[in-house]
Design a protein around this motif. Structure first.
Motif, mmCIF file in Angstrom:
data_model
loop_
_atom_site.group_PDB
_atom_site.id
_atom_site.type_symbol
_atom_site.label_atom_id
_atom_site.label_comp_id
_atom_site.label_asym_id
_atom_site.label_seq_id
_atom_site.Cartn_x
_atom_site.Cartn_y
_atom_site.Cartn_z
ATOM 1 N N VAL A 100 -30.232 1.879 115.394
ATOM 2 C CA VAL A 100 -30.936 1.537 116.630
ATOM 3 C C VAL A 100 -31.644 0.186 116.475
ATOM 4 O O VAL A 100 -31.622 -0.641 117.394
ATOM 5 C CB VAL A 100 -31.943 2.640 117.011
ATOM 6 N N ASN A 101 -32.245 -0.065 115.311
ATOM 7 C CA ASN A 101 -32.881 -1.368 115.080
ATOM 8 C C ASN A 101 -31.872 -2.508 115.176
ATOM 9 O O ASN A 101 -32.182 -3.588 115.699
ATOM 10 C CB ASN A 101 -33.570 -1.387 113.715
ATOM 11 N N LYS A 102 -30.691 -2.268 114.675
ATOM 12 C CA LYS A 102 -29.627 -3.274 114.767
ATOM 13 C C LYS A 102 -29.285 -3.536 116.233
ATOM 14 O O LYS A 102 -29.098 -4.698 116.652
ATOM 15 C CB LYS A 102 -28.396 -2.793 114.000
ATOM 16 N N ALA A 103 -29.212 -2.469 117.024
ATOM 17 C CA ALA A 103 -28.900 -2.612 118.452
ATOM 18 C C ALA A 103 -30.015 -3.355 119.187
ATOM 19 O O ALA A 103 -29.747 -4.219 120.030
ATOM 20 C CB ALA A 103 -28.689 -1.229 119.074
ATOM 21 N N LEU A 104 -31.258 -3.046 118.857
ATOM 22 C CA LEU A 104 -32.388 -3.697 119.516
ATOM 23 C C LEU A 104 -32.441 -5.192 119.187
ATOM 24 O O LEU A 104 -32.746 -6.027 120.053
ATOM 25 C CB LEU A 104 -33.698 -3.022 119.102
ATOM 26 N N THR A 105 -32.143 -5.521 117.934
ATOM 27 C CA THR A 105 -32.104 -6.929 117.537
ATOM 28 C C THR A 105 -31.065 -7.680 118.369
ATOM 29 O O THR A 105 -31.336 -8.765 118.900
ATOM 30 C CB THR A 105 -31.771 -7.058 116.042
ATOM 31 N N LYS A 106 -29.903 -7.092 118.508
ATOM 32 C CA LYS A 106 -28.838 -7.706 119.300
ATOM 33 C C LYS A 106 -29.253 -7.836 120.760
ATOM 34 O O LYS A 106 -28.961 -8.842 121.415
ATOM 35 C CB LYS A 106 -27.553 -6.876 119.177
ATOM 36 N N MET A 107 -29.957 -6.829 121.277
ATOM 37 C CA MET A 107 -30.390 -6.825 122.684
ATOM 38 C C MET A 107 -31.274 -8.033 122.998
ATOM 39 O O MET A 107 -31.179 -8.626 124.076
ATOM 40 C CB MET A 107 -31.126 -5.524 122.999
ATOM 41 N N TYR A 108 -32.135 -8.393 122.060
ATOM 42 C CA TYR A 108 -32.987 -9.566 122.254
ATOM 43 C C TYR A 108 -32.224 -10.862 122.009
ATOM 44 O O TYR A 108 -32.371 -11.844 122.750
ATOM 45 C CB TYR A 108 -34.213 -9.484 121.338
ATOM 46 N N GLN A 109 -31.404 -10.876 120.981
ATOM 47 C CA GLN A 109 -30.708 -12.108 120.619
ATOM 48 C C GLN A 109 -29.658 -12.525 121.655
ATOM 49 O O GLN A 109 -29.417 -13.725 121.839
ATOM 50 C CB GLN A 109 -30.068 -11.959 119.240
#
Length: 289
Positions: A250-259
């Motif tokens: 989920v942290n990986k997904a959230l990072t991508k969501m912002y980037q």
């Protein structure tokens, strides 16, 4: 002859029982042990959200859902391999988020779920996916409450399962201001808090600025946020305690969501025009340990 027939029946029954047991063992051994595995295997997820928070988690009259939390949940699900059609949204109020995760009623909770040390003992948190600030909302014509300190002697809403009132009435570690003389008024949810504020049954609602902005934006001219932040509120994605594999995914997904700019688009979609200064860079994560 009868003995032979009886023996044959017993043998067949034993073989059937062993076969059923073997099938059961295979099912248990392949059962998903993490949310990531469930998402991969079944392409389905149950996500807990609020149903009554405008701009965050709201169930519409036609049965569909909208809000920032809803869109964040959809993005996470997509990154875990689950299409939007595979998401089941389940109403999850402040008072039952821990029990729903622990009991398996939901796989994830994306419901303005502030990360606290006390909650970390029961829940694994990914994120935060946004860092809000606690503020206070009053009726538009209220000139008595201009700062949080003005809440002394006033009626403040206490929503079930929420820690926001503690920031006002208690000191550290869970509190902040330790203002004495505040009169707490119970409510089942923040939508009930807002209804009581409108009806004059209390003087103020103090919680996360995104929540307050959502309510104020749907009833323009009725309320105002005093713009006197009390503390940061780190919105985490709630996961069953110990599921670090899912937390990291989920942290990986959230990072991508912002980037990739999606977070900025979603925040502007739901909160543009509310006066809030939106944060559009990746928040500092708490870690999955």
């Amino acid at each position: 002859m009868r003995v032979r027939r009886f023996g044959a029946v017993i043998g067949a029954a034993t073989a059937l029982a062993m076969a059923l047991t073997a099938c059961g063992s295979d099912t248990e051994s392949t059962q998903a042990t993490t949310v990531v595995q469930k998402a991969k295997d079944s392409k389905k997820l149950v996500v807990g959200i609020k149903y009554d928070q405008p701009a965050l988690g709201l169930k519409k009259p036609d049965g569909t859902f909208e809000g920032f939390d809803v869109d964040v949940a959809k993005y996470i699900a997509k990154e875990l391999g689950v299409p939007e059609s595979g998401i089941t949204f389940k109403e999850t109020v402040s008072a039952n988020r821990e029990s729903f995760l622990g009991g398996g009623q939901v796989d994830l909770v994306v419901a303005t779920y502030s990360i606290t040390d006390a909650r970390k003992k029961q829940v694994t948190f990914a994120g935060p996916y946004y860092v809000a600030a606690q503020d206070t909302m009053v009726l538009a014509d209220n000139d008595d409450i201009k700062t949080a300190q003005d809440l002394k002697g006033k009626r403040l809403c206490k929503a079930a399962g929420s820690n926001s009132f503690r920031r006002v009435t208690e000191g550290p570690p869970d509190g902040k201001l330790a203002i004495s003389g505040v009169k707490l008024v119970d409510a089942s949810s923040y939508s009930e808090c807002v209804a009581k504020l409108k009806a004059g049954a209390l003087d103020a609602v103090s919680t996360d600025d995104l929540i307050l902005a959502g309510f104020a934006n749907t009833q323009k001219g009725q309320f105002k946020v005093i713009n006197n932040p009390i503390s940061e509120e780190k919105y985490g994605v709630g996961i069953k305690k110990g599921d670090t594999e899912t937390c990291e995914a989920v942290n990986k997904a959230l990072t991508k969501m912002y980037q990739d700019g999606t977070a900025k688009t979603l925040l502007e979609k739901h909160f543009a025009g509310t006066g809030l200064q939106l944060k559009t860079t990746v928040p500092q994560f708490e870690g999955c340990a």
